[in-house]
Scaffold this active site. Structure first.
Site, PDB file in Angstrom:
ATOM      1  N   LYS A  67      39.588  45.628  35.223  1.00 10.68           N
ATOM      2  CA  LYS A  67      40.761  45.117  35.227  1.00 10.68           C
ATOM      3  C   LYS A  67      40.666  43.757  35.608  1.00 10.68           C
ATOM      4  O   LYS A  67      41.466  42.628  35.464  1.00 10.68           O
ATOM      5  CB  LYS A  67      41.677  45.853  36.457  1.00 10.68           C
ATOM      6  CG  LYS A  67      42.309  47.036  35.858  1.00 10.68           C
ATOM      7  CD  LYS A  67      43.268  47.641  36.931  1.00 10.68           C
ATOM      8  CE  LYS A  67      44.096  48.749  36.399  1.00 10.68           C
ATOM      9  NZ  LYS A  67      45.013  49.359  37.459  1.00 10.68           N
ATOM     10  N   ASP A 103      51.255  46.938  36.733  1.00  7.92           N
ATOM     11  CA  ASP A 103      51.356  47.777  38.081  1.00  7.92           C
ATOM     12  C   ASP A 103      52.432  47.139  38.965  1.00  7.92           C
ATOM     13  O   ASP A 103      53.072  47.887  39.776  1.00  7.92           O
ATOM     14  CB  ASP A 103      49.857  47.632  38.603  1.00  7.92           C
ATOM     15  CG  ASP A 103      48.783  48.604  38.209  1.00  7.92           C
ATOM     16  OD1 ASP A 103      49.211  49.484  37.281  1.00  7.92           O
ATOM     17  OD2 ASP A 103      47.780  48.151  38.141  1.00  7.92           O
TER      18      ASP A 103
HETATM   19  P1  NAP Z   1      39.872  48.725  44.274  1.00  8.20           P
HETATM   20  O1  NAP Z   1      40.045  47.491  43.848  1.00  8.20           O
HETATM   21  O2  NAP Z   1      38.528  49.241  44.383  1.00  8.20           O
HETATM   22  O3  NAP Z   1      40.427  48.602  45.979  1.00  8.20           O
HETATM   23  C1  NAP Z   1      40.130  49.606  46.703  1.00  8.20           C
HETATM   24  C2  NAP Z   1      40.528  49.585  48.044  1.00  8.20           C
HETATM   25  O4  NAP Z   1      40.734  50.781  48.828  1.00  8.20           O
HETATM   26  C3  NAP Z   1      39.826  48.465  48.956  1.00  8.20           C
HETATM   27  O5  NAP Z   1      40.937  47.550  49.688  1.00  8.20           O
HETATM   28  C4  NAP Z   1      39.222  49.148  49.823  1.00  8.20           C
HETATM   29  O6  NAP Z   1      38.851  48.766  51.320  1.00  8.20           O
HETATM   30  C5  NAP Z   1      40.181  50.466  50.219  1.00  8.20           C
HETATM   31  N1  NAP Z   1      39.210  51.909  50.597  1.00  8.20           N
HETATM   32  C6  NAP Z   1      38.368  52.190  49.688  1.00  8.20           C
HETATM   33  N2  NAP Z   1      37.921  53.565  50.353  1.00  8.20           N
HETATM   34  C7  NAP Z   1      38.375  53.454  51.325  1.00  8.20           C
HETATM   35  C8  NAP Z   1      38.293  54.470  52.728  1.00  8.20           C
HETATM   36  N3  NAP Z   1      37.453  55.315  52.809  1.00  8.20           N
HETATM   37  N4  NAP Z   1      38.868  53.999  53.866  1.00  8.20           N
HETATM   38  C9  NAP Z   1      39.557  52.967  53.770  1.00  8.20           C
HETATM   39  N5  NAP Z   1      40.097  52.109  52.834  1.00  8.20           N
HETATM   40  C10 NAP Z   1      39.269  52.232  51.533  1.00  8.20           C
HETATM   41  O7  NAP Z   1      40.903  50.168  43.860  1.00  8.20           O
HETATM   42  P2  NAP Z   1      42.211  49.625  43.188  1.00  8.20           P
HETATM   43  O8  NAP Z   1      42.207  49.295  41.640  1.00  8.20           O
HETATM   44  O9  NAP Z   1      43.069  48.761  43.951  1.00  8.20           O
HETATM   45  O10 NAP Z   1      42.677  51.395  43.288  1.00  8.20           O
HETATM   46  C11 NAP Z   1      43.327  51.697  44.355  1.00  8.20           C
HETATM   47  C12 NAP Z   1      43.860  53.189  44.301  1.00  8.20           C
HETATM   48  O11 NAP Z   1      44.951  53.185  43.581  1.00  8.20           O
HETATM   49  C13 NAP Z   1      42.817  54.001  43.332  1.00  8.20           C
HETATM   50  O12 NAP Z   1      42.832  55.493  43.999  1.00  8.20           O
HETATM   51  C14 NAP Z   1      43.498  53.981  42.191  1.00  8.20           C
HETATM   52  O13 NAP Z   1      43.238  55.020  41.073  1.00  8.20           O
HETATM   53  C15 NAP Z   1      45.116  53.893  42.513  1.00  8.20           C
HETATM   54  N6  NAP Z   1      45.712  53.324  41.396  1.00  8.20           N
HETATM   55  C16 NAP Z   1      47.007  54.072  40.856  1.00  8.20           C
HETATM   56  C17 NAP Z   1      47.953  53.554  39.926  1.00  8.20           C
HETATM   57  C18 NAP Z   1      48.939  54.537  39.403  1.00  8.20           C
HETATM   58  O14 NAP Z   1      49.394  54.003  38.381  1.00  8.20           O
HETATM   59  N7  NAP Z   1      49.271  55.519  39.997  1.00  8.20           N
HETATM   60  C19 NAP Z   1      47.508  52.329  39.526  1.00  8.20           C
HETATM   61  C20 NAP Z   1      46.575  51.480  39.988  1.00  8.20           C
HETATM   62  C21 NAP Z   1      45.580  51.948  41.112  1.00  8.20           C
HETATM   63  P3  NAP Z   1      37.803  47.779  51.428  1.00  8.20           P
HETATM   64  O15 NAP Z   1      38.189  46.179  50.939  1.00  8.20           O
HETATM   65  O16 NAP Z   1      37.605  47.782  52.802  1.00  8.20           O
HETATM   66  O17 NAP Z   1      36.474  48.037  50.683  1.00  8.20           O
END
Ligand code: NAP
Length: 292
Positions: A67, A103
């Site tokens: 992304k 999003d």
């Molecule tokens: P990303 O860029 O990898 O960011 C993940 C975030 O989650 C980071 O801030 C990370 O914190 C935090 N995190 C990860 N593991 C953690 C844990 N064990 N405890 C606390 N914080 C944790 O991912 P993303 O693209 O933003 O996506 C995040 C989630 O949203 C995913 O599950 C994705 O599938 C979902 N999503 C869903 C949709 C939908 O349409 N429903 C759309 C987009 C994304 P740190 O910075 O501290 O590492």
């Protein structure tokens, strides 16, 4: 060249629910269009986008981990992509790709649906976002656009502070003692971390004692499983909830409109999405939801 081909790129993509949703949408409008998921490794995006443009692609959805990377290969960026720094929807224009982030409006549409004829609580009550990645950035800008003071709660303080500064909000450390009060005051609470994909009661961003207010809206982004501990706790507290599947549906709506120039057949897309989940899709998952 007639442009009727759509793609999803990312890794992994085999479990994505987007082909089901877009297939149903094309059928509902009688469009002879296609939507194909392509597994693509980081570093291969630029060359692939050039190839897809030459193969009649009109649109490309982008999911993790591409992304951010994809933005550098697009000629045009919408203001949303410039703000968030990540794109999930590319549309082919005459001379290159345009990157957008749906999003952000998708979350807004999902919240609007959950609120229905009611209203969001205002009076300076904050929007609280757990996470500081790409999805959290889209959520933060969405809540700021809705006029809420934004609080970013993240483990990594550098990332958390950086997003809070960009979105004009404040950073709150993960596990901060003020979180139960902050969550209780919030108008909207968003889980934009992958917490919830596991099964344990601790697999939830809300610390003990933190529950959204009954008039608040709790938004989950995780959609596998469809019901998470975050949603259960918010429901139990009487809050209105937005599921990860609802966000997935609504982020596809502006994408469909951008690509086809026609209103998205939301109910056909919803029906196909939920039927697919009820039938047990996605059966095989990678370590995480793919987010598109
Ligand atoms: P990303 O860029 O990898 O960011 C993940 C975030 O989650 C980071 O801030 C990370 O914190 C935090 N995190 C990860 N593991 C953690 C844990 N064990 N405890 C606390 N914080 C944790 O991912 P993303 O693209 O933003 O996506 C995040 C989630 O949203 C995913 O599950 C994705 O599938 C979902 N999503 C869903 C949709 C939908 O349409 N429903 C759309 C987009 C994304 P740190 O910075 O501290 O590492």
């Amino acid at each position: 060249m007639e442009r009727t081909r759509c793609f999803l790129i990312g890794y992994p993509v085999s479990h994505s629910l987007s082909p089901v949703m877009f297939g149903a949408a094309f059928r509902a409008l009688g469009l002879d269009w296609t939507y194909q998921a392509l597994p693509v490794a980081p570093g291969e995006t630029g060359e692939l986008l050039a190839q897809l443009a030459g193969r009649g692609a009109v649109g490309v959805n982008v999911t993790m981990p591409l992304k951010r990377e994809v933005v550098a290969h697009c000629r045009y960026l919408t203001p949303r992509v410039e703000a968030v720094g990540a794109a999930n929807t590319l549309t082919f224009r005459e001379d290159g790709w345009e990157a957008d982030n749906t999003d952000w409006p998708g979350l807004r549409l999902a919240i609007t649906e959950a609120v229905g004829a009611g209203a969001l609580p205002r009076g300076g009550r904050p929007g609280v976002v757990f996470g500081a990645g790409g999805a959290a950035a889209a959520a933060a800008f969405c809540l700021a656009e809705m006029g809420l003071p934004v609080a970013i709660v993240n483990r990594d303080a550098v990332r958390g502070r950086e997003l809070a500064a960009r979105a004009g909000g404040e950073y709150v450390p993960w596990g901060d003692g003020a979180l139960p009060a902050l969550v209780g005051q919030a108008s909207v609470v968003v889980n934009a971390t992958p917490l919830g994909m596991g099964k344990g009661p601790g697999d939830c961003p809300l610390p003990p004692g933190a529950v959204p207010a009954p008039d608040a809206v709790a938004c989950e982004l995780v959609y596998h499983p469809p019901e998470t501990e975050f949603l259960r706790r918010a429901r139990k507290a009487g809050a209105r909830v937005v599921s990860g599947l609802s966000v997935l549906l609504w982020q596809a709506v502006p994408t469909f409109q951008r690509w086809t120039g026609r209103p998205a057949p939301v109910e056909a897309m919803r029906e196909a999405l939920f039927a697919s989940v009820e039938a047990g899709q996605p059966k095989k998952r990678g370590a995480e939801d793919c987010g598109t």
